[in-house]
Every structure is written in C-alpha cells, then in structure tokens.
Design a protein around this motif. Sequence first.
Motif, PDB file in Angstrom:
ATOM      1  N   SER A 238      26.411  35.468 -25.519  1.00 33.56           N
ATOM      2  CA  SER A 238      27.240  35.862 -26.658  1.00 33.56           C
ATOM      3  C   SER A 238      26.497  35.647 -27.967  1.00 33.56           C
ATOM      4  O   SER A 238      25.533  34.899 -28.052  1.00 33.56           O
ATOM      5  CB  SER A 238      28.535  35.054 -26.659  1.00 33.56           C
ATOM      6  OG  SER A 238      28.252  33.703 -26.932  1.00 33.56           O
ATOM      7  N   ILE A 239      26.998  36.321 -28.972  1.00 37.72           N
ATOM      8  CA  ILE A 239      26.412  36.214 -30.302  1.00 37.72           C
ATOM      9  C   ILE A 239      27.133  35.095 -31.042  1.00 37.72           C
ATOM     10  O   ILE A 239      28.360  35.088 -31.139  1.00 37.72           O
ATOM     11  CB  ILE A 239      26.549  37.547 -31.053  1.00 37.72           C
ATOM     12  CG1 ILE A 239      25.753  38.628 -30.316  1.00 37.72           C
ATOM     13  CG2 ILE A 239      26.096  37.411 -32.490  1.00 37.72           C
ATOM     14  CD1 ILE A 239      25.975  40.021 -30.831  1.00 37.72           C
TER      15      ILE A 239
ATOM     16  N   SER B  63      34.362  27.149 -20.852  1.00 34.88           N
ATOM     17  CA  SER B  63      33.016  27.219 -21.417  1.00 34.88           C
ATOM     18  C   SER B  63      32.700  28.571 -22.054  1.00 34.88           C
ATOM     19  O   SER B  63      31.625  28.755 -22.604  1.00 34.88           O
ATOM     20  CB  SER B  63      31.979  26.906 -20.330  1.00 34.88           C
ATOM     21  OG  SER B  63      32.025  27.896 -19.329  1.00 34.88           O
ATOM     22  N   LEU B  64      33.635  29.524 -21.981  1.00 37.42           N
ATOM     23  CA  LEU B  64      33.403  30.817 -22.622  1.00 37.42           C
ATOM     24  C   LEU B  64      33.577  30.678 -24.127  1.00 37.42           C
ATOM     25  O   LEU B  64      34.608  30.218 -24.601  1.00 37.42           O
ATOM     26  CB  LEU B  64      34.378  31.868 -22.059  1.00 37.42           C
ATOM     27  CG  LEU B  64      34.217  32.177 -20.581  1.00 37.42           C
ATOM     28  CD1 LEU B  64      35.290  33.156 -20.142  1.00 37.42           C
ATOM     29  CD2 LEU B  64      32.843  32.744 -20.284  1.00 37.42           C
ATOM     30  N   ARG B  65      32.570  31.093 -24.859  1.00 39.80           N
ATOM     31  CA  ARG B  65      32.584  30.925 -26.314  1.00 39.80           C
ATOM     32  C   ARG B  65      33.536  31.915 -26.974  1.00 39.80           C
ATOM     33  O   ARG B  65      33.535  33.094 -26.672  1.00 39.80           O
ATOM     34  CB  ARG B  65      31.198  31.107 -26.876  1.00 39.80           C
ATOM     35  CG  ARG B  65      30.226  30.039 -26.422  1.00 39.80           C
ATOM     36  CD  ARG B  65      28.868  30.279 -27.008  1.00 39.80           C
ATOM     37  NE  ARG B  65      28.956  30.287 -28.462  1.00 39.80           N
ATOM     38  CZ  ARG B  65      28.414  29.375 -29.245  1.00 39.80           C
ATOM     39  NH1 ARG B  65      27.741  28.407 -28.720  1.00 39.80           N
ATOM     40  NH2 ARG B  65      28.529  29.453 -30.538  1.00 39.80           N
ATOM     41  N   THR B  66      34.326  31.395 -27.904  1.00 42.90           N
ATOM     42  CA  THR B  66      35.246  32.199 -28.695  1.00 42.90           C
ATOM     43  C   THR B  66      35.105  31.770 -30.141  1.00 42.90           C
ATOM     44  O   THR B  66      34.981  30.583 -30.423  1.00 42.90           O
ATOM     45  CB  THR B  66      36.704  31.968 -28.232  1.00 42.90           C
ATOM     46  OG1 THR B  66      36.837  32.440 -26.905  1.00 42.90           O
ATOM     47  CG2 THR B  66      37.697  32.685 -29.117  1.00 42.90           C
ATOM     48  N   TRP B  67      35.101  32.739 -31.041  1.00 37.66           N
ATOM     49  CA  TRP B  67      35.142  32.392 -32.458  1.00 37.66           C
ATOM     50  C   TRP B  67      35.907  33.439 -33.245  1.00 37.66           C
ATOM     51  O   TRP B  67      35.978  34.599 -32.872  1.00 37.66           O
ATOM     52  CB  TRP B  67      33.755  32.140 -33.043  1.00 37.66           C
ATOM     53  CG  TRP B  67      32.747  33.236 -32.946  1.00 37.66           C
ATOM     54  CD1 TRP B  67      31.883  33.474 -31.927  1.00 37.66           C
ATOM     55  CD2 TRP B  67      32.474  34.261 -33.927  1.00 37.66           C
ATOM     56  NE1 TRP B  67      31.093  34.556 -32.206  1.00 37.66           N
ATOM     57  CE2 TRP B  67      31.430  35.059 -33.432  1.00 37.66           C
ATOM     58  CE3 TRP B  67      33.003  34.569 -35.172  1.00 37.66           C
ATOM     59  CZ2 TRP B  67      30.911  36.141 -34.131  1.00 37.66           C
ATOM     60  CZ3 TRP B  67      32.486  35.643 -35.873  1.00 37.66           C
ATOM     61  CH2 TRP B  67      31.454  36.416 -35.356  1.00 37.66           C
ATOM     62  N   VAL B  68      36.534  32.958 -34.315  1.00 40.01           N
ATOM     63  CA  VAL B  68      37.312  33.792 -35.225  1.00 40.01           C
ATOM     64  C   VAL B  68      36.881  33.397 -36.631  1.00 40.01           C
ATOM     65  O   VAL B  68      36.792  32.218 -36.956  1.00 40.01           O
ATOM     66  CB  VAL B  68      38.834  33.541 -35.067  1.00 40.01           C
ATOM     67  CG1 VAL B  68      39.632  34.405 -36.032  1.00 40.01           C
ATOM     68  CG2 VAL B  68      39.280  33.748 -33.642  1.00 40.01           C
ATOM     69  N   ARG B  69      36.604  34.412 -37.458  1.00 38.07           N
ATOM     70  CA  ARG B  69      36.257  34.135 -38.854  1.00 38.07           C
ATOM     71  C   ARG B  69      37.217  34.922 -39.732  1.00 38.07           C
ATOM     72  O   ARG B  69      37.374  36.129 -39.571  1.00 38.07           O
ATOM     73  CB  ARG B  69      34.810  34.519 -39.133  1.00 38.07           C
ATOM     74  CG  ARG B  69      34.362  34.075 -40.494  1.00 38.07           C
ATOM     75  CD  ARG B  69      32.873  34.013 -40.706  1.00 38.07           C
ATOM     76  NE  ARG B  69      32.111  35.018 -40.015  1.00 38.07           N
ATOM     77  CZ  ARG B  69      30.816  34.905 -39.772  1.00 38.07           C
ATOM     78  NH1 ARG B  69      30.155  33.819 -40.136  1.00 38.07           N
ATOM     79  NH2 ARG B  69      30.148  35.856 -39.152  1.00 38.07           N
ATOM     80  N   VAL B  70      37.873  34.207 -40.650  1.00 36.32           N
ATOM     81  CA  VAL B  70      38.861  34.791 -41.545  1.00 36.32           C
ATOM     82  C   VAL B  70      38.321  34.714 -42.962  1.00 36.32           C
ATOM     83  O   VAL B  70      37.853  33.668 -43.406  1.00 36.32           O
ATOM     84  CB  VAL B  70      40.204  34.017 -41.445  1.00 36.32           C
ATOM     85  CG1 VAL B  70      41.232  34.591 -42.394  1.00 36.32           C
ATOM     86  CG2 VAL B  70      40.714  34.026 -40.023  1.00 36.32           C
ATOM     87  N   SER B  71      38.382  35.842 -43.672  1.00 37.20           N
ATOM     88  CA  SER B  71      37.922  35.868 -45.063  1.00 37.20           C
ATOM     89  C   SER B  71      38.663  36.970 -45.800  1.00 37.20           C
ATOM     90  O   SER B  71      39.422  37.732 -45.202  1.00 37.20           O
ATOM     91  CB  SER B  71      36.416  36.115 -45.132  1.00 37.20           C
ATOM     92  OG  SER B  71      36.133  37.437 -44.714  1.00 37.20           O
ATOM     93  N   SER B  72      38.412  37.063 -47.077  1.00 42.88           N
ATOM     94  CA  SER B  72      39.029  38.146 -47.859  1.00 42.88           C
ATOM     95  C   SER B  72      38.516  39.500 -47.399  1.00 42.88           C
ATOM     96  O   SER B  72      39.161  40.524 -47.613  1.00 42.88           O
ATOM     97  CB  SER B  72      38.761  37.952 -49.350  1.00 42.88           C
ATOM     98  OG  SER B  72      37.368  37.903 -49.590  1.00 42.88           O
TER      99      SER B  72
END
Length: 189
Positions: A2-3, A81-90
């Motif tokens: 994953s990235i 162990s599965l990677r998860t990410w969330v990025r919140v911005s304007s």
Amino acid sequence: MSIAPEQVEAPARDAVLFKSSPVRTFVALFLLLMVSFALVSPVVAMFGDGGAGKRWWQTALQAAVVAALAAGAYAYSTRGSLRTWVRVSSGGLELAAQESDPIMLAWADIQHVTVRREGFRNVLEVTPVDMDRVHPVQGEEAGPPPLAETPDGQSFTADLSEVWPSPRRLRRELARYLPADEKDAARAS
C-alpha cells in the motif's frame, strides 16, 4: 504494497491524518486486559481457592503473557494488519482502506459521509455524488477502497477499528467541512 500517506502530498495545509497503528492497538488492548485482570483477580481469589499457593507476581506474569498473546493476535491478525488511512482537509477527503490505492474526493463530490458503530467496529462510509468524480491519488495496483451497497448508493467503506486518533475525532474533523444536514447525520450515527 500500500501507499503510505507520507508518500502522497496533502491537498491542503490544514490536513489531519488518521491512520491505522497495530502498535498503538496492541498497547491499548494489552493495557485494557491488564486492568481487567487487576479488577477481576481479587474477586476470583475471594471465591476461588485463593490462588492455590501462587504468589501475586506469578499470577500477574501469567496475565501479562496471556494479555500480550491476545493483544498481539488481534493487532497483527490478517484484518488488523491491513493499513488504512484517512486524511481530512479543506481540500477534501482522502481514503485508503485495507491496503487499497488512495482516492480523493472534494467536499462538493461527496453526497454522504457516515462514521458508525457496527458491533465492535467503527466503520466509515463515503458516498460520492458520482463515481466519475472519484480521483485516484496515486497508484493503480490494488484498486480503490472496498465498496458497499448502502441506502444512499455505492459507498467506499473503511474499518476504523485501529485508526488513531479516534473515530470520534474523525467525526469532529468531518463536521468542520460537511454541510449542516450532514453534520446532524454524522452525529446521529
């Protein structure tokens, strides 16, 4: 492979990152199990055989080993162990769930966002206005995040069980950018 969020440039300076962390999950679960042991062991000793001649530190060591094994099994399980990410911005919402390629949705391209409890898990559902408005951020190897059929249509889903900071904090960040009717829906779930 994953990235990582660090490999993707944030769409705005005010971005807040939420990502899975098996190490933090391990520590939190280990501490929870040890506190549970500390609360339950006096009751068991009162009604049981009094520890059958074991010293307190032997029982505590056994509890630590069991807690470490249980926390390790959960935190490093296949799902965990599965990677998860969330990025919140304007600039919008970026999501990479369970080893998927990250996607980006501007706030105007999002029909509905929900963070809800499903049993012991917290789940994020992001429903785009139109699938053609979903922008792959980088990579096209793993594909987009998992999709689920919801009452609002097809939604991207993510298991937030190991995401830090907490899903509650993610709700607050989402509320900063969602329209008023969406904020009420996010609070209700």
